[in-house]
Design a protein around this motif. Sequence first.
Motif, short mmCIF file in Angstrom:
data_model
loop_
_atom_site.label_atom_id
_atom_site.label_comp_id
_atom_site.label_asym_id
_atom_site.label_seq_id
_atom_site.Cartn_x
_atom_site.Cartn_y
_atom_site.Cartn_z
N VAL A 46 0.83 -1.20 0.00
CA VAL A 46 0.00 0.00 0.00
C VAL A 46 0.86 1.25 0.00
O VAL A 46 0.62 2.20 -0.75
N VAL A 47 1.89 1.26 0.86
CA VAL A 47 2.78 2.43 0.93
C VAL A 47 3.51 2.63 -0.39
O VAL A 47 3.61 3.75 -0.90
N PHE A 48 4.01 1.55 -0.95
CA PHE A 48 4.75 1.64 -2.22
C PHE A 48 3.88 2.19 -3.33
O PHE A 48 4.27 3.10 -4.06
N THR A 49 2.68 1.66 -3.46
CA THR A 49 1.80 2.06 -4.56
C THR A 49 1.34 3.51 -4.42
O THR A 49 1.39 4.29 -5.38
N THR A 50 0.87 3.88 -3.24
CA THR A 50 0.41 5.25 -3.04
C THR A 50 1.56 6.25 -3.13
O THR A 50 1.36 7.39 -3.57
N ILE A 56 -6.33 6.93 0.74
CA ILE A 56 -6.17 5.47 0.75
C ILE A 56 -5.35 5.04 1.95
O ILE A 56 -5.70 4.10 2.67
N LEU A 57 -4.25 5.73 2.20
CA LEU A 57 -3.41 5.42 3.37
C LEU A 57 -4.18 5.59 4.66
O LEU A 57 -4.13 4.73 5.55
N ASN A 58 -4.87 6.71 4.79
CA ASN A 58 -5.57 7.01 6.03
C ASN A 58 -6.67 5.98 6.31
O ASN A 58 -6.86 5.56 7.45
N ASN A 59 -7.38 5.57 5.27
CA ASN A 59 -8.45 4.59 5.46
C ASN A 59 -7.92 3.18 5.71
O ASN A 59 -8.49 2.44 6.50
N THR A 60 -6.84 2.83 5.05
CA THR A 60 -6.28 1.50 5.21
C THR A 60 -5.77 1.27 6.62
O THR A 60 -5.93 0.19 7.20
N PHE A 61 -5.16 2.30 7.22
CA PHE A 61 -4.55 2.16 8.54
C PHE A 61 -5.25 3.02 9.60
O PHE A 61 -4.63 3.41 10.59
N ALA A 62 -6.53 3.30 9.39
CA ALA A 62 -7.27 4.21 10.28
C ALA A 62 -7.31 3.71 11.71
O ALA A 62 -7.30 4.51 12.66
N HIS A 63 -7.36 2.40 11.91
CA HIS A 63 -7.51 1.85 13.25
C HIS A 63 -6.16 1.52 13.90
O HIS A 63 -6.14 0.94 14.99
N GLU A 64 -5.08 1.87 13.25
CA GLU A 64 -3.75 1.63 13.80
C GLU A 64 -2.93 2.91 13.67
O GLU A 64 -2.15 3.07 12.73
N PRO A 65 -3.10 3.85 14.61
CA PRO A 65 -2.47 5.17 14.50
C PRO A 65 -0.96 5.13 14.31
O PRO A 65 -0.41 5.92 13.53
N LYS A 66 -0.28 4.24 15.02
CA LYS A 66 1.19 4.18 14.88
C LYS A 66 1.58 3.68 13.50
O LYS A 66 2.56 4.16 12.90
N ASP A 73 -10.42 0.55 -1.61
CA ASP A 73 -10.99 1.87 -1.80
C ASP A 73 -11.28 2.49 -0.44
O ASP A 73 -11.30 1.81 0.59
N SER A 74 -11.49 3.81 -0.43
CA SER A 74 -11.77 4.51 0.82
C SER A 74 -13.26 4.52 1.12
O SER A 74 -14.09 4.19 0.27
N LYS A 75 -13.61 4.89 2.34
CA LYS A 75 -15.01 5.10 2.68
C LYS A 75 -15.51 6.34 1.94
O LYS A 75 -14.81 7.34 1.86
N LYS A 76 -16.72 6.26 1.42
CA LYS A 76 -17.27 7.37 0.66
C LYS A 76 -18.14 8.26 1.56
O LYS A 76 -18.81 7.78 2.46
N ASN A 77 -18.07 9.53 1.30
CA ASN A 77 -18.88 10.51 2.02
C ASN A 77 -20.03 10.93 1.10
O ASN A 77 -19.89 11.83 0.29
N GLU A 78 -21.17 10.26 1.24
CA GLU A 78 -22.29 10.48 0.32
C GLU A 78 -22.91 11.87 0.45
O GLU A 78 -23.67 12.31 -0.40
N LYS A 79 -22.58 12.58 1.53
CA LYS A 79 -23.18 13.89 1.76
C LYS A 79 -22.49 14.99 0.96
O LYS A 79 -22.97 16.11 0.87
N ARG A 80 -21.32 14.69 0.41
CA ARG A 80 -20.58 15.72 -0.31
C ARG A 80 -21.09 15.87 -1.74
O ARG A 80 -21.45 14.89 -2.39
N GLY A 81 -21.11 17.10 -2.22
CA GLY A 81 -21.43 17.39 -3.61
C GLY A 81 -20.23 18.06 -4.26
O GLY A 81 -19.09 17.82 -3.88
N PHE A 82 -20.52 18.92 -5.25
CA PHE A 82 -19.42 19.59 -5.95
C PHE A 82 -19.79 21.04 -6.20
O PHE A 82 -20.80 21.34 -6.85
#
Length: 468
Positions: A28-32, A139-149, A205-214
Motif C-alpha cells: 500500500v505504501v509503495f503504490t500510493t 487510501i493510506l488514512n483509510n487502510t490504517f485508520a484503526h492503527e495510529p502508529k 478503496d476509501s469510505k465514501k462521504n455520500e453527503k458531499r457534492g461539488f
Amino acid sequence: MGNTICCLPLPLLTHTALKNAKTGFWFVVFTTSLAFVVSQLDVSIVNVALPQIGRAFTAGISTLQWIVDAYTIAFAVLMLSAGGMSDLLGSKRLFQLGLLIFGIASVGCGIAWSPEVLIGFRALQGVGSAIMIPSSLSILNNTFAHEPKLRARAVAYWTAGGGISIAAGPVLGGLLIHISSWRWIFLVNIPICLAGLLCSIYLMDSKKNEKRGFDIPGQFIWMLALTAFIAAIIEWHNLGAQSPFIYGGIIFSAVMLGLFLWRESVAESPILPLDLFKSTNFNVFIGLGMAFNGAYYGTVFVLSLYLQEVLHYSVIEAGMAFLPLTGGFLIANITSSFIMDKYGIRVPILLGLLVFSIGFASLLLAKQGTPYWQLLLPFFAMPLGMGVAVPAMTTGTLATVKTNRSGIASAVLNTTRQAAGAVGVAVFGTMASGGPDHIIKAITEIAIIAAIFMLFYAGVVFKYLRDL
C-alpha cells in the motif's frame, strides 16, 4: 508476502501475490507513494533544466517562472475539488485517473514545440497531481485508520518518497540532460505512472462521504483568485508595480478571495469546508505547510540559477550539487516516524523548524566564487529540517478529521502548500531577476527573512500546537 512484495521486480508480481498483498503495509505504501514521487519529482526536476529550456525556446525568466508555476498553480487550484471528489466517488478511482492524466501530460511536455505548449502541458500535469495526491493519502488514512502508529509510519514513508524525489529531481535531471536532452526529464515519468496504475488495481478503496457534492462556482472563483495573484507576481519584474496588470491583478485576486470565502460559507457542498479551521491544530499544520513549501520551492528555484549563472556549473555539475538534499530528506523522513513514536507530533516539528532555520541562515555563505564545500551545510540542513517536520505535520493533519473527510483534509493541506510554493517561486524568482548580482542579493535576503520566520513559527508551534 505483504511485507516484502514491493521489493520484488514488477514483472515478477503474480496476480495471486498481488491479491494477497492487497492490504499489506509495504504494498500500500509503495503504490500510493508512486503518486507523490512522480508529482514531487516534477516540481524540482525542471529547475536544473531551466537554462537549457530557456536557450531552446529563447525564453526569459518570466517564461521560465510560468513553466514552473503553471504546474503548481493547476495543482493548487484543483486539489480542493479533487479532495472532495475523492471522498464522494472513492479514492481509488481518483488515484487511477490522476496517474493517467499525469502520464499523458508528461508525454506532451516531452514533445512540446514551443514554450506556450510546454506551459499548457505543465498545467495538465498539475491537474493530474491535484487528482492523485489527496486520493493517495486518503487510501493510506483509510487502510490504517484503526492503527495510529502504523498510519504514522505509512505517512512517514509516503512523505519520504516525495521528499527524496523532490531532492533527487535536480540530480536526475542533470544526468538525463547530460546524456540526452531536457525533454527526457518529463518522459521519465511514464514508467512510474504505468507501475502505479498496475499496482493500484489491487488497492482497497476509501469510505465514501455520500453527503458531499461539488461546488462549481467556488472552484471557478478560487481558480481566478490564485491565478491572478501568481500572474501579477511573476510579471511584476517585466511590467513594474505601476502597471494596471500588476496592481489590478492583485486587487482582483483579493476581491476574488473574499468572494470565495463567502461562497464557501453558504455553499451546500463547499470545496473548502470552513469548519475544518475551527481546530487550532489544523490551522497550525496548514500554516506550517505553507511556510515550508513557500521557502523551499522558491529557494531551490533561485539556487538552480545561482549554480549555473553565478558559479557557472555545467548542468550535470548543478544536478550533482543538489545530491545532499536527497540524503537529507532520506535520513529525516525515516527518522521522523521514530521520533513521533517516542515524543509525539510537536517535537519533530519544533526540531525540524530549528534545523530548517539553520539551513537558511547558512545560505549567507553563498557569494560569487563560493566553494562548493561551504554550500554543503545549507544543502543538507534545509531538507533535514523539512524532512523531520513534514511527516509529523501530515500525520497530525489527517488525525484532526474523521476518515471519511481525509480526502478533503489532505487536499486543503496540499493545496495551501502548493499555492505557497507557487508564490515562493514567483516572489523569489522576481527578486533574482537581473543577472548574477541580483541572484546573490536575492539569496542573502532570502536567507535572513526565511531563517527569522522559521524561528518565529517555532514559537507559534510551541505555544499553540497540542499533541493528538
